[in-house]
Design an enzyme around this catalytic site. Structure first.
Site, PDB file in Angstrom:
ATOM      1  N   ASP A  18      59.036  40.912  43.108  1.00 55.84           N
ATOM      2  CA  ASP A  18      59.648  40.592  41.815  1.00 55.84           C
ATOM      3  C   ASP A  18      61.122  40.210  41.997  1.00 55.84           C
ATOM      4  O   ASP A  18      61.797  39.843  41.030  1.00 55.84           O
ATOM      5  CB  ASP A  18      59.455  41.711  40.787  1.00 55.84           C
ATOM      6  CG  ASP A  18      60.047  43.038  41.218  1.00 55.84           C
ATOM      7  OD1 ASP A  18      60.583  43.131  42.338  1.00 55.84           O
ATOM      8  OD2 ASP A  18      59.995  43.994  40.416  1.00 55.84           O
TER       9      ASP A  18
ATOM     10  N   ASP B 137      54.090  42.565  43.961  1.00 52.78           N
ATOM     11  CA  ASP B 137      54.760  43.554  43.115  1.00 52.78           C
ATOM     12  C   ASP B 137      54.155  43.604  41.723  1.00 52.78           C
ATOM     13  O   ASP B 137      53.966  42.556  41.082  1.00 52.78           O
ATOM     14  CB  ASP B 137      56.237  43.174  42.931  1.00 52.78           C
ATOM     15  CG  ASP B 137      57.152  43.855  43.922  1.00 52.78           C
ATOM     16  OD1 ASP B 137      56.807  44.947  44.408  1.00 52.78           O
ATOM     17  OD2 ASP B 137      58.210  43.279  44.207  1.00 52.78           O
TER      18      ASP B 137
ATOM     19  N   LYS C 110      52.109  46.561  44.912  1.00 50.22           N
ATOM     20  CA  LYS C 110      53.230  47.461  45.212  1.00 50.22           C
ATOM     21  C   LYS C 110      53.800  48.004  43.900  1.00 50.22           C
ATOM     22  O   LYS C 110      54.001  47.235  42.956  1.00 50.22           O
ATOM     23  CB  LYS C 110      54.299  46.730  46.023  1.00 50.22           C
ATOM     24  CG  LYS C 110      55.551  47.563  46.308  1.00 50.22           C
ATOM     25  CD  LYS C 110      56.361  47.032  47.484  1.00 50.22           C
ATOM     26  CE  LYS C 110      57.254  45.872  47.170  1.00 50.22           C
ATOM     27  NZ  LYS C 110      58.317  46.161  46.189  1.00 50.22           N
TER      28      LYS C 110
ATOM     29  N   GLU D  98      63.455  51.332  50.858  1.00 52.41           N
ATOM     30  CA  GLU D  98      64.586  50.409  50.694  1.00 52.41           C
ATOM     31  C   GLU D  98      65.891  51.192  50.648  1.00 52.41           C
ATOM     32  O   GLU D  98      66.040  52.151  49.872  1.00 52.41           O
ATOM     33  CB  GLU D  98      64.401  49.584  49.407  1.00 52.41           C
ATOM     34  CG  GLU D  98      65.575  48.641  49.159  1.00 52.41           C
ATOM     35  CD  GLU D  98      65.306  47.573  48.099  1.00 52.41           C
ATOM     36  OE1 GLU D  98      64.173  47.488  47.577  1.00 52.41           O
ATOM     37  OE2 GLU D  98      66.259  46.824  47.798  1.00 52.41           O
TER      38      GLU D  98
HETATM   39  O1  KIV Z   1      60.842  42.364  45.268  1.00 53.26           O
HETATM   40  C1  KIV Z   1      61.124  42.386  46.460  1.00 53.26           C
HETATM   41  O2  KIV Z   1      61.454  41.374  47.073  1.00 53.26           O
HETATM   42  C2  KIV Z   1      61.097  43.655  47.167  1.00 53.26           C
HETATM   43  C3  KIV Z   1      61.830  43.713  48.463  1.00 53.26           C
HETATM   44  C4  KIV Z   1      63.286  43.936  48.226  1.00 53.26           C
HETATM   45  C5  KIV Z   1      61.287  44.731  49.370  1.00 53.26           C
HETATM   46  O3  KIV Z   1      60.552  44.610  46.692  1.00 53.26           O
END
Ligand code: KIV
Length: 266
Positions: free
Chosen positions: A45, A84, A112, A181
């Site tokens: 995201d 995500d 995720k 993270e």
């Molecule tokens: O959204 C994303 O790109 C992420 C990364 C920062 C791991 O979750």
């Protein structure tokens, strides 16, 4: 590369070979990154910031994510596609299951979710229904307003203890992968040892089972012109994007990235 599955990622963890993950939002980069040997394409995201120009990931919708996943699926050459769930798309069980169905049908292989121990319940439900889930711990950008900014997490003893306990509880609930993270390297190393599932880091040191970066950051295209400490510009010294993507994969495999300058201490 033959198709990367969850089994492939588990074998990589067991063998000690590092996993290369990159964010990816379209068919062309999905083709280039998977050809370069990136094992996991994360439709993050973060697209809200790097593609849409917002100052956070909060405005991103499930429809946005489904659109980008479908493009990544068309260009992908065998990588595993991790997607995500955006802000508030898993606030209730019903929303979580419905939105996961949309993203899996659009081409995701795994979803995720950002959070902490409370993710155990949705992750257990997803696992029971055949949907692999990755839990994103540490700095969780969807919670930027409660965290008070994009800051390193887990530096205090109590926070570190809680993150370790959450990681173990989420593995027991059925999480197939963890993403850490902006976490001190020593804590990320402990968590990676404590669980059997692959742990991917961003700003979490070199001892995790793999690394991820935001594609635009590692190509030196940060909108603000300033990159976070944990980013390396892989275009430096390369004459093509394909070469930069290969250099990233090689650096992750050789454990030459991240170097000390990309990591956080406790
Ligand atoms: O959204 C994303 O790109 C992420 C990364 C920062 C791991 O979750």
């Amino acid at each position: 590369m033959s198709d990367v599955t969850l089994t492939t990622l588990q074998s990589l963890k067991q063998s000690g070979e590092k996993i290369a993950m990159l964010t990816c939002y379209d068919a062309t980069f999905a083709h280039a990154a998977s050809q370069a040997g990136v094992e996991v394409l994360l439709v993050g995201d973060s697209l809200g910031m790097v593609l849409q120009g917002h100052d956070s990931t909060l405005p991103v919708t499930v429809a946005d994510m489904a659109y980008h996943v479908a493009g990544v699926k068309r260009g992908n050459q065998g990588a595993l596609i991790l997607v995500d769930l955006p802000f508030m798309a898993y606030a209730t069980t019903e929303q979580c299951l419905h939105n996961c169905a949309t993203l899996m049908q659009a081409g995701a292989h795994m979803v995720k979710l950002e959070g902490a121990g409370w993710l155990a319940e949705p992750i257990r439900l997803l696992a029971e229904r055949g949907i692999p889930a990755c839990a994103h711990l540490g700095l969780t950008p969807q919670a930027v307003n409660i965290l008070g900014g994009y800051k390193v997490q887990g530096r205090q003893d109590a926070q570190a203890r809680q993150m370790r306990a959450d990681a173990i509880a989420l593995e027991q609930a059925g999480a197939c992968m963890l993403l850490l993270e902006c976490v001190p390297s020593s804590l990320a190393a402990e968590i990676s040892q404590a669980v059997k599932i692959p742990v991917i880091g961003i700003g979490a040191g070199a001892a995790t089972d793999g690394q991820v970066l935001v594609l635009h950051d590692m190509l030196g295209l940060a909108l603000s012109g300033r990159s976070p400490k944990f980013v390396k510009n892989f275009m430096t010294g390369q004459d093509s994007i394909a070469a930069a993507l290969s250099a990233y994969v090689q650096a992750v495999k050789a454990v030459s990235f991240p170097a000390a300058e990309h990591c956080f201490s406790a």
